[in-house]
Design a protein around this motif. Structure first.
Motif, PDB file in Angstrom:
ATOM      1  N   SER A   1       0.828  -1.210   0.000  1.00 41.02           N
ATOM      2  CA  SER A   1       0.000   0.000   0.000  1.00 41.02           C
ATOM      3  C   SER A   1       0.859   1.254   0.000  1.00 41.02           C
ATOM      4  CB  SER A   1      -0.927   0.032   1.217  1.00 41.02           C
ATOM      5  OG  SER A   1      -1.855  -1.007   1.167  1.00 41.02           O
ATOM      6  N   VAL A   2       1.911   1.256   0.807  1.00 43.95           N
ATOM      7  CA  VAL A   2       2.819   2.407   0.852  1.00 43.95           C
ATOM      8  C   VAL A   2       3.421   2.641  -0.530  1.00 43.95           C
ATOM      9  CG1 VAL A   2       5.045   3.226   1.751  1.00 43.95           C
ATOM     10  CG2 VAL A   2       3.349   2.271   3.311  1.00 43.95           C
ATOM     11  N   ASN A   3       3.828   1.562  -1.165  1.00 43.36           N
ATOM     12  CA  ASN A   3       4.406   1.673  -2.508  1.00 43.36           C
ATOM     13  C   ASN A   3       3.388   2.244  -3.502  1.00 43.36           C
ATOM     14  OD1 ASN A   3       6.527   1.382  -4.357  1.00 43.36           O
ATOM     15  ND2 ASN A   3       5.777  -0.617  -4.996  1.00 43.36           N
ATOM     16  N   GLU A   4       2.150   1.769  -3.418  1.00 40.90           N
ATOM     17  CA  GLU A   4       1.096   2.281  -4.305  1.00 40.90           C
ATOM     18  C   GLU A   4       0.816   3.759  -4.041  1.00 40.90           C
ATOM     19  OE1 GLU A   4      -2.283  -0.297  -3.819  1.00 40.90           O
ATOM     20  OE2 GLU A   4      -1.165  -2.040  -4.562  1.00 40.90           O
ATOM     21  N   TYR A   5       0.748   4.139  -2.766  1.00 46.17           N
ATOM     22  CA  TYR A   5       0.523   5.547  -2.430  1.00 46.17           C
ATOM     23  C   TYR A   5       1.658   6.424  -2.964  1.00 46.17           C
ATOM     24  CZ  TYR A   5      -3.115   4.071   0.893  1.00 46.17           C
ATOM     25  OH  TYR A   5      -4.227   3.541   1.480  1.00 46.17           O
TER      26      TYR A   5
ATOM     27  N   MET B   1       3.649   5.739  -5.580  1.00 43.48           N
ATOM     28  CA  MET B   1       3.561   5.808  -7.042  1.00 43.48           C
ATOM     29  C   MET B   1       2.456   6.772  -7.457  1.00 43.48           C
ATOM     30  SD  MET B   1       4.498   1.927  -8.381  1.00 43.48           S
ATOM     31  CE  MET B   1       2.820   1.433  -8.311  1.00 43.48           C
ATOM     32  N   LEU B   2       1.330   6.720  -6.771  1.00 42.69           N
ATOM     33  CA  LEU B   2       0.227   7.621  -7.071  1.00 42.69           C
ATOM     34  C   LEU B   2       0.618   9.070  -6.788  1.00 42.69           C
ATOM     35  CD1 LEU B   2      -2.685   7.789  -8.032  1.00 42.69           C
ATOM     36  CD2 LEU B   2      -3.420   7.410  -5.679  1.00 42.69           C
ATOM     37  N   ARG B   3       1.346   9.280  -5.706  1.00 37.63           N
ATOM     38  CA  ARG B   3       1.813  10.629  -5.361  1.00 37.63           C
ATOM     39  C   ARG B   3       2.712  11.187  -6.459  1.00 37.63           C
ATOM     40  NH1 ARG B   3       6.481  12.497  -3.254  1.00 37.63           N
ATOM     41  NH2 ARG B   3       7.226  10.376  -2.929  1.00 37.63           N
TER      42      ARG B   3
ATOM     43  N   TYR C   1      -6.047  18.564  -6.176  1.00 37.31           N
ATOM     44  CA  TYR C   1      -5.426  18.855  -4.881  1.00 37.31           C
ATOM     45  C   TYR C   1      -6.096  18.042  -3.771  1.00 37.31           C
ATOM     46  CZ  TYR C   1      -4.256  21.007  -0.494  1.00 37.31           C
ATOM     47  OH  TYR C   1      -3.862  21.184   0.811  1.00 37.31           O
ATOM     48  N   VAL C   2      -7.418  17.947  -3.818  1.00 33.57           N
ATOM     49  CA  VAL C   2      -8.147  17.161  -2.810  1.00 33.57           C
ATOM     50  C   VAL C   2      -7.707  15.701  -2.885  1.00 33.57           C
ATOM     51  CG1 VAL C   2     -10.436  16.321  -2.122  1.00 33.57           C
ATOM     52  CG2 VAL C   2     -10.100  18.740  -2.683  1.00 33.57           C
ATOM     53  N   LYS C   3      -7.556  15.174  -4.107  1.00 34.46           N
ATOM     54  CA  LYS C   3      -7.097  13.787  -4.264  1.00 34.46           C
ATOM     55  C   LYS C   3      -5.691  13.628  -3.695  1.00 34.46           C
ATOM     56  CE  LYS C   3      -9.638  12.746  -8.515  1.00 34.46           C
ATOM     57  NZ  LYS C   3      -9.477  12.477  -9.949  1.00 34.46           N
ATOM     58  N   ARG C   4      -4.816  14.596  -4.002  1.00 35.77           N
ATOM     59  CA  ARG C   4      -3.448  14.534  -3.500  1.00 35.77           C
ATOM     60  C   ARG C   4      -3.430  14.605  -1.970  1.00 35.77           C
ATOM     61  NH1 ARG C   4      -0.168  18.949  -5.099  1.00 35.77           N
ATOM     62  NH2 ARG C   4       1.581  17.798  -4.236  1.00 35.77           N
ATOM     63  N   ALA C   5      -4.257  15.462  -1.402  1.00 32.79           N
ATOM     64  CA  ALA C   5      -4.305  15.589   0.058  1.00 32.79           C
ATOM     65  C   ALA C   5      -4.790  14.284   0.700  1.00 32.79           C
ATOM     66  CB  ALA C   5      -5.206  16.754   0.462  1.00 32.79           C
TER      67      ALA C   5
ATOM     68  N   ASN D   1      -4.564  11.251  -0.612  1.00 34.52           N
ATOM     69  CA  ASN D   1      -3.500  10.277  -0.803  1.00 34.52           C
ATOM     70  C   ASN D   1      -2.383  10.509   0.218  1.00 34.52           C
ATOM     71  OD1 ASN D   1      -2.094   8.152  -2.524  1.00 34.52           O
ATOM     72  ND2 ASN D   1      -0.627   9.821  -2.629  1.00 34.52           N
ATOM     73  N   HIS D   2      -2.067  11.772   0.448  1.00 36.69           N
ATOM     74  CA  HIS D   2      -1.017  12.109   1.403  1.00 36.69           C
ATOM     75  C   HIS D   2      -1.396  11.651   2.816  1.00 36.69           C
ATOM     76  CE1 HIS D   2       2.383  14.290   3.061  1.00 36.69           C
ATOM     77  NE2 HIS D   2       1.567  14.862   3.931  1.00 36.69           N
ATOM     78  N   GLU D   3      -2.635  11.879   3.196  1.00 39.60           N
ATOM     79  CA  GLU D   3      -3.098  11.440   4.523  1.00 39.60           C
ATOM     80  C   GLU D   3      -3.034   9.918   4.650  1.00 39.60           C
ATOM     81  OE1 GLU D   3      -3.843  13.214   7.293  1.00 39.60           O
ATOM     82  OE2 GLU D   3      -3.094  14.899   6.107  1.00 39.60           O
ATOM     83  N   ALA D   4      -3.450   9.213   3.591  1.00 40.90           N
ATOM     84  CA  ALA D   4      -3.401   7.747   3.609  1.00 40.90           C
ATOM     85  C   ALA D   4      -1.950   7.264   3.684  1.00 40.90           C
ATOM     86  CB  ALA D   4      -4.095   7.177   2.376  1.00 40.90           C
ATOM     87  N   LEU D   5      -1.061   7.938   2.952  1.00 36.68           N
ATOM     88  CA  LEU D   5       0.359   7.576   2.984  1.00 36.68           C
ATOM     89  C   LEU D   5       0.936   7.795   4.382  1.00 36.68           C
ATOM     90  CD1 LEU D   5       3.003   6.736   1.611  1.00 36.68           C
ATOM     91  CD2 LEU D   5       3.294   9.123   0.900  1.00 36.68           C
TER      92      LEU D   5
END
Length: 190
Positions: free
Chosen positions: A69-73, A75-77, A128-132, A134-138
């Protein structure tokens, strides 16, 4: 300790004499609880250095999935950061085109560029909302990774405990999960 005794799996502690000392085997499925037992026993017995081997297959499997999951987050970031850079370049281009149209007196073209800019701005806000998120999940996943390293280090005392933390962080830094699993199981990266 802060564990609820009703929620802890059964534990079996077996001590056998070995080489002028004692070998202790703690059997449980809960790594955190095992770590607390190790820390409490060593404190009570005055043990300042302790190596150990650990086998927690369910927790290791959950940890493997967490690392994926960390790796996916990550890559998405990286993907979203690249897309944001592209969008930023499009914003600059639209502003320049709109200003050029204004200077040339092409008001209809200027309004079209500003309308495109308004649409792009809305897309940027949504991204930006998606990035935020994703950042919180990471961050939450990385917190769990650190928690697992802490649990693994608690299975050791003194230098071996510090080594587990340092070697685990080094393995994570180079994305070497096999070495990380080895460190958690044996306390060593070899």
């Amino acid at each position: 300790s802060g564990l609820d005794p009703t929620s802890v799996d059964p534990v079996w502690i077996e001590a056998t004499p070995a080489d002028g000392g004692c070998t202790v085997k703690i059997s449980t499925t809960n790594m955190g609880f095992a770590g607390e037992v190790v820390q409490d026993l060593c404190k009570s017995l005055g043990v300042t250095e302790l190596e150990s081997a650990a086998d927690f297959p369910d927790e290791i499997e959950a940890f493997r999935l967490l690392l994926e999951s960390v790796n996916e987050y990550n890559m998405l970031r990286l993907k979203m950061t690249a897309e944001m850079a592209d969008a930023s370049n499009r914003v600059k281009s639209l502003v320049i085109k709109a200003e050029d149209a204004r200077l040339l007196g092409a008001m209809r073209l200027m309004r079209q560029h500003y309308a495109d800019l308004y649409t792009l701005n809305g897309e940027l806000v949504r991204e930006y909302v998606k990035r935020a998120n994703n950042h919180e999940a990471l961050l939450a996943a990385l917190k769990e990774v650190n928690h697992m390293i802490q649990k693994a280090s608690n299975l050791r005392v003194g230098g071996p405990r510090k080594r587990v933390v340092a070697d685990s962080r080094a393995a994570i830094k180079v994305n070497n999960t096999q070495t990380l699993f080895q460190i958690i199981a044996t306390g060593n990266d070899h």
